[in-house]
Design an enzyme around this catalytic site. Structure first.
Site, PDB file in Angstrom:
ATOM      1  N   GLU A  22      90.895  59.224  47.652  1.00 56.61           N
ATOM      2  CA  GLU A  22      91.500  60.583  47.547  1.00 56.61           C
ATOM      3  C   GLU A  22      92.299  60.625  46.392  1.00 56.61           C
ATOM      4  O   GLU A  22      93.234  61.233  46.314  1.00 56.61           O
ATOM      5  CB  GLU A  22      91.309  61.201  48.862  1.00 56.61           C
ATOM      6  CG  GLU A  22      89.493  61.448  49.469  1.00 56.61           C
ATOM      7  CD  GLU A  22      90.470  62.577  50.795  1.00 56.61           C
ATOM      8  OE1 GLU A  22      89.936  63.493  50.676  1.00 56.61           O
ATOM      9  OE2 GLU A  22      91.145  61.698  51.475  1.00 56.61           O
ATOM     10  N   TYR A  54     102.864  88.537  42.478  1.00 57.35           N
ATOM     11  CA  TYR A  54     102.576  87.253  42.880  1.00 57.35           C
ATOM     12  C   TYR A  54     101.994  86.743  41.695  1.00 57.35           C
ATOM     13  O   TYR A  54     101.449  85.353  41.935  1.00 57.35           O
ATOM     14  CB  TYR A  54     101.210  87.883  42.755  1.00 57.35           C
ATOM     15  CG  TYR A  54     100.037  88.870  42.088  1.00 57.35           C
ATOM     16  CD1 TYR A  54      99.966  88.441  40.830  1.00 57.35           C
ATOM     17  CD2 TYR A  54     100.847  90.626  42.302  1.00 57.35           C
ATOM     18  CE1 TYR A  54      99.184  89.991  40.009  1.00 57.35           C
ATOM     19  CE2 TYR A  54     100.064  91.786  41.593  1.00 57.35           C
ATOM     20  CZ  TYR A  54      99.098  91.595  40.378  1.00 57.35           C
ATOM     21  OH  TYR A  54      99.150  92.545  39.174  1.00 57.35           O
ATOM     22  N   GLU A  74      95.862  70.918  56.639  1.00 58.59           N
ATOM     23  CA  GLU A  74      96.961  71.562  58.148  1.00 58.59           C
ATOM     24  C   GLU A  74      98.121  71.431  57.539  1.00 58.59           C
ATOM     25  O   GLU A  74      98.611  72.264  57.550  1.00 58.59           O
ATOM     26  CB  GLU A  74      96.430  70.782  59.330  1.00 58.59           C
ATOM     27  CG  GLU A  74      95.396  70.747  60.167  1.00 58.59           C
ATOM     28  CD  GLU A  74      94.458  69.853  60.049  1.00 58.59           C
ATOM     29  OE1 GLU A  74      93.122  69.763  60.167  1.00 58.59           O
ATOM     30  OE2 GLU A  74      94.072  69.089  58.733  1.00 58.59           O
ATOM     31  N   LYS A  99      88.637  72.445  50.215  1.00 56.27           N
ATOM     32  CA  LYS A  99      88.141  70.923  50.064  1.00 56.27           C
ATOM     33  C   LYS A  99      86.943  71.313  49.653  1.00 56.27           C
ATOM     34  O   LYS A  99      85.854  70.509  50.730  1.00 56.27           O
ATOM     35  CB  LYS A  99      88.844  70.060  50.967  1.00 56.27           C
ATOM     36  CG  LYS A  99      89.019  68.449  50.610  1.00 56.27           C
ATOM     37  CD  LYS A  99      89.797  67.830  51.510  1.00 56.27           C
ATOM     38  CE  LYS A  99      90.089  66.629  50.951  1.00 56.27           C
ATOM     39  NZ  LYS A  99      90.394  65.473  51.719  1.00 56.27           N
TER      40      LYS A  99
END
Length: 136
Positions: A22, A54, A74, A99
């Protein structure tokens, strides 16, 4: 009561995860933001300076996601919430990190984590740091 500004589906390619492949190969992460903002000043003035830009926020979020690799979504979600709460007009931020290519050995649609963080109130933690604080 605040208004809600939503920015959904921000795609970022980054190198987060606990596995070596990863970190080496990277993968797509998708970020959804919902922000608590009082839009009345901007509505009254019709001035971009009175609200959250934004476009600038998305640029900062993408840079944060593509920054230093972390193991956990997290940690990544907290990083994004901290970026959103840097703007003093944002009272709270709800961040969802998707993910979709998580290394799971089964057919699945998505892995996602949603967190909500509120601006710290002066005196609440004894020392105002301007950082986001989790509220249950």
């Amino acid at each position: 009561m605040t208004d809600e500004l939503s920015i959904l589906g921000i795609e970022c390619f980054a190198h987060h995860g606990v596995f070596d492949h990863e970190r080496r190969d990277g993968q797509v992460f998708v970020i959804d933001l919902v922000l608590g903002v009082d839009t009345r000043p901007a509505a009254a003035s019709d001035d971009l300076g009175e609200t959250v830009d934004y476009g600038v926020l998305v640029d900062r979020v993408v840079a944060a996601v593509q920054g230093d690799p972390v193991d956990l979504i997290e940690t990544l979600a907290q990083r994004v919430a901290d970026v959103a709460l840097m703007d003093s007009r944002v009272e709270w931020a709800r961040v969802t990190v998707h993910k979709p290519d998580a290394p799971i050995q089964a057919t699945f649609q998505d892995v996602r984590l949603t967190i909500t963080r509120h601006r710290e109130v002066a005196g609440e933690a004894g020392n105002r740091t301007g950082k986001a604080e989790a509220r249950a």
